[in-house]
Scaffold this motif. Structure first.
Motif, mmCIF file in Angstrom:
data_model
loop_
_atom_site.group_PDB
_atom_site.id
_atom_site.type_symbol
_atom_site.label_atom_id
_atom_site.label_comp_id
_atom_site.label_asym_id
_atom_site.label_seq_id
_atom_site.Cartn_x
_atom_site.Cartn_y
_atom_site.Cartn_z
ATOM 1 N N ARG A 55 0.829 -1.205 0.000
ATOM 2 C CA ARG A 55 0.000 0.000 0.000
ATOM 3 C C ARG A 55 0.863 1.255 0.000
ATOM 4 N N THR A 56 1.885 1.300 0.847
ATOM 5 C CA THR A 56 2.750 2.476 0.926
ATOM 6 C C THR A 56 3.468 2.715 -0.398
ATOM 7 N N ARG A 57 3.976 1.660 -1.034
ATOM 8 C CA ARG A 57 4.671 1.800 -2.312
ATOM 9 C C ARG A 57 3.737 2.350 -3.385
ATOM 10 N N MET A 58 2.498 1.889 -3.432
ATOM 11 C CA MET A 58 1.574 2.341 -4.465
ATOM 12 C C MET A 58 1.124 3.773 -4.229
ATOM 13 N N VAL A 59 0.908 4.138 -2.965
ATOM 14 C CA VAL A 59 0.447 5.493 -2.656
ATOM 15 C C VAL A 59 1.486 6.535 -3.038
ATOM 16 N N VAL A 60 2.766 6.247 -2.799
ATOM 17 C CA VAL A 60 3.813 7.227 -3.096
ATOM 18 C C VAL A 60 4.363 7.088 -4.510
ATOM 19 N N GLY A 61 3.837 6.137 -5.289
ATOM 20 C CA GLY A 61 4.227 6.016 -6.684
ATOM 21 C C GLY A 61 5.514 5.273 -6.933
ATOM 22 N N GLY A 63 7.384 1.930 -8.060
ATOM 23 C CA GLY A 63 7.174 0.644 -8.708
ATOM 24 C C GLY A 63 5.851 0.533 -9.434
ATOM 25 N N SER A 64 5.348 -0.679 -9.509
ATOM 26 C CA SER A 64 4.138 -0.982 -10.277
ATOM 27 C C SER A 64 2.917 -0.254 -9.728
ATOM 28 N N ARG A 65 1.967 0.010 -10.633
ATOM 29 C CA ARG A 65 0.721 0.656 -10.238
ATOM 30 C C ARG A 65 -0.352 -0.357 -9.885
ATOM 31 N N HIS A 66 -0.037 -1.634 -9.943
ATOM 32 C CA HIS A 66 -1.019 -2.682 -9.658
ATOM 33 C C HIS A 66 -0.583 -3.496 -8.445
ATOM 34 N N ILE A 67 -1.565 -3.987 -7.719
ATOM 35 C CA ILE A 67 -1.293 -4.715 -6.479
ATOM 36 C C ILE A 67 -0.422 -5.933 -6.738
ATOM 37 N N THR A 68 -0.813 -6.751 -7.741
ATOM 38 C CA THR A 68 -0.056 -7.965 -8.037
ATOM 39 C C THR A 68 1.351 -7.639 -8.506
ATOM 40 N N GLY A 69 1.474 -6.624 -9.380
ATOM 41 C CA GLY A 69 2.785 -6.236 -9.884
ATOM 42 C C GLY A 69 3.691 -5.729 -8.786
ATOM 43 N N SER A 70 3.139 -4.956 -7.876
ATOM 44 C CA SER A 70 3.922 -4.446 -6.761
ATOM 45 C C SER A 70 4.392 -5.580 -5.861
ATOM 46 N N PHE A 71 3.513 -6.540 -5.642
ATOM 47 C CA PHE A 71 3.851 -7.709 -4.818
ATOM 48 C C PHE A 71 5.021 -8.480 -5.441
ATOM 49 N N GLN A 73 7.245 -7.384 -7.634
ATOM 50 C CA GLN A 73 8.457 -6.575 -7.635
ATOM 51 C C GLN A 73 9.191 -6.638 -6.296
ATOM 52 N N VAL A 74 8.435 -6.538 -5.212
ATOM 53 C CA VAL A 74 9.062 -6.578 -3.890
ATOM 54 C C VAL A 74 9.754 -7.915 -3.665
ATOM 55 N N VAL A 75 9.073 -9.009 -4.025
ATOM 56 C CA VAL A 75 9.646 -10.344 -3.821
ATOM 57 C C VAL A 75 10.888 -10.546 -4.683
ATOM 58 N N GLU A 76 10.844 -10.074 -5.948
ATOM 59 C CA GLU A 76 11.989 -10.229 -6.852
ATOM 60 C C GLU A 76 13.185 -9.399 -6.405
ATOM 61 N N GLN A 77 12.940 -8.184 -5.937
ATOM 62 C CA GLN A 77 14.024 -7.271 -5.596
ATOM 63 C C GLN A 77 14.585 -7.515 -4.195
ATOM 64 N N GLN A 78 13.723 -7.868 -3.252
ATOM 65 C CA GLN A 78 14.158 -7.950 -1.863
ATOM 66 C C GLN A 78 13.911 -9.310 -1.220
ATOM 67 N N TRP A 296 -5.965 3.303 -4.034
ATOM 68 C CA TRP A 296 -7.142 3.153 -3.169
ATOM 69 C C TRP A 296 -7.514 1.689 -2.993
ATOM 70 N N GLY A 297 -7.417 0.911 -4.064
ATOM 71 C CA GLY A 297 -7.740 -0.512 -3.953
ATOM 72 C C GLY A 297 -6.813 -1.218 -2.979
ATOM 73 N N ALA A 298 -5.508 -0.928 -3.102
ATOM 74 C CA ALA A 298 -4.544 -1.528 -2.176
ATOM 75 C C ALA A 298 -4.786 -1.040 -0.762
ATOM 76 N N SER A 299 -5.180 0.226 -0.643
ATOM 77 C CA SER A 299 -5.458 0.779 0.682
ATOM 78 C C SER A 299 -6.633 0.070 1.339
ATOM 79 N N CYS A 300 -7.697 -0.123 0.563
ATOM 80 C CA CYS A 300 -8.872 -0.834 1.097
ATOM 81 C C CYS A 300 -8.524 -2.280 1.434
ATOM 82 N N LEU A 301 -7.672 -2.874 0.585
ATOM 83 C CA LEU A 301 -7.249 -4.244 0.826
ATOM 84 C C LEU A 301 -6.516 -4.361 2.154
#
Length: 328
Positions: A55-61, A63-71, A73-78, A296-301
Motif C-alpha cells: 500500500r505504501t509503495r503504491m500510494v507514493v508512486g 514501482g508498479s501501479r497494480h497490487i499484483t505487480g507491486s507484490f 516486484q518486492v519479492v523479486e528485488q528484496q 485506493w484498492g490496495a489501501s482498502c485491501l
C-alpha cells in the motif's frame, strides 16, 4: 497481575510480587484500555505487514501501479522478507500509537458524555439576539466523533516520528537499510524537525479519517444490535463492522492520504511539494482526478482487514482485561 509464578511444576518455586502502587496502577480502567489497544495493534500489524508495504509503495508512486505487480516486484528485488520491510519500526510504532489512540478515545468519550449530562442538568445557557432566543445545547455534538478526532490527533502528535521512519524504511531500503542508519541520516539531513516532516498534512488528513472511523464503527454497531435485538456483537460481526468503518473512513479521506504520503517522502525524490494544496495540485496535474485515488484498492485491501481485525482483537482484550475484572 500481582503475582508471577516461575516454574510452577518445579520443586523450586520463585514468586515475584509487584509493589502495591504498581498493582493499583495496572488495575485502573484507563491503563487496561491502553493495554488493550496496544495488544490489538501489535497482533494486527504482525498479520498484515505485507499489505502495508504494498500500500505504501503504491500510494507514493514507487514501482508498479497494480497490487499484483507491486507484490511481485518486492519479492523479486528484496525476497520474501521485503514484504516485511520496515516492520520492526512498524511494530514499535503501532504499540504506542494504538495504545494512545484507543485510550484517548475511551477517556474522551466518557468525558464528553459526562459533560453533556452535567450541561443538561444545569440547564442549557440561553442567548438572546434581538427577538431571537437561542438555547446553547451540547446534545447535537457526538461524544464518539469528538473522541475519535481527539484520538487521532493525540496519537499523531505522539508517534509521528515513528511514522516517518517507517515510510523511509519501506520506500527506500537502499538508502535506509536499518533503523539505526535511518535515524542517523534523517537527523543529519534535517535535524529534529525532519522527524516531523509532513506533520500538518498528517493532522489534516487524520481528523476526517479518525472522526469518521470511530463514529461509523459505533453507529453501525449500535444500529445492528438494535435491529437484531442484541446487547453486543460476536467476533465475526465485530470483524465485519470494523472493516466497514475502515472502508468508509478511508474512502472519504484517501485524497488527503495521498497528499500526505507525497509530502513525507517527496524529499527522497528531490521534488517535495511545499504544502498539501500543492501536493494535491501536482497529483491532479500529472494523473488527473483519478490520481487522487491511486492506490485506493490496495489501501482498502489493507485498511478493511486491518480495521476489522483490530476492533475484534481490541474488544476481545477489553473482555479479558476489563469486563472479566468487573471494570466495565
Amino acid at each position: 497481575m500481582d503475582i508471577i509464578d516461575l516454574l510452577p511444576n518445579s520443586t523450586f518455586d520463585f514468586r515475584f510480587q509487584l509493589p502495591r502502587q504498581a498493582q493499583d496502577f495496572l488495575e485502573r480502567r484507563e491503563v487496561r484500555e491502553f493495554m488493550s489497544g496496544a495488544l490489538a495493534g501489535a497482533m494486527t500489524k504482525a498479520i498484515l505487514a505485507p499489505l502495508e508495504t504494498i500500500r505504501t509503495r503504491m500510494v507514493v508512486g514507487v514501482g508498479s501501479r497494480h497490487i499484483t505487480g507491486s507484490f511481485v516486484q518486492v519479492v523479486e528485488q528484496q525476497g520474501w522478507q521485503g514484504l516485511w520491510a520496515g516492520n520492526m519500526i512498524n511494530m514499535i510504532r503501532i504499540v504506542p500509537t494504538q495504545a494512545i489512540e484507543f485510550g484517548t478515545f475511551e477517556c474522551t468519550k466518557r468525558a464528553m458524555a459526562s459533560l453533556q449530562e452535567k450541561w443538561e442538568q444545569n440547564e442549557c445557557p440561553k442567548l438572546q439576539i434581538g427577538c431571537l432566543n437561542l438555547t446553547l445545547s451540547l446534545s447535537w455534538i457526538s461524544p464518539v466523533a469528538v473522541a475519535g478526532a481527539a484520538a487521532g490527533v493525540a496519537s499523531t502528535l505522539a508517534c509521528h516520528p515513528l511514522e516517518v521512519l517507517k515510510d523511509r524504511l519501506t520506500v527506500s531500503p537502499e538508502a535506509y537499510p536499518n533503523l539505526g542508519i535511518a535515524i542517523r541520516n534523517i537527523y543529519k539531513d534535517g535535524g529534529i524537525g525532519a522527524f516531523y516532516a509532513g506533520l500538518s498534512p498528517t493532522l489534516v488528513g487524520m481528523l476526517p479519517y479518525s472522526t469518521c472511523y470511530y463514529f461509523m464503527y459505533d453507529t453501525i454497531k449500535k444500529s445492528y444490535c438494535l435491529t437484531k435485538n442484541k446487547k453486543s456483537l460476536n467476533r465475526p460481526e465485530m470483524l465485519i463492522v470494523g472493516a466497514l468503518a475502515g472502508f468508509t473512513a478511508s474512502t472519504i479521506s484517501f485524497p488527503l492520504e495521498v497528499a500526505r504520503k507525497r509530502l513525507m517522502v517527496g524529499a527522497l525524490q528531490g521534488k517535495c511539494p511545499p504544502n498539501m494544496a500543492a501536493a494535491l495540485s501536482e497529483v491532479i496535474r500529472q494523473e488527473g482526478l483519478k490520481g487522487l485515488y491511486r492506490g485506493w484498492g490496495a489501501s482498502c485491501l489493507k485498511v478493511m482487514p486491518s480495521s476489522g481485525i483490530t476492533w475484534m482483537f481490541y474488544e476481545a482484550w477489553k473482555d479479558i482485561l476489563l469486563v472479566q475484572k468487573g471494570l466495565i
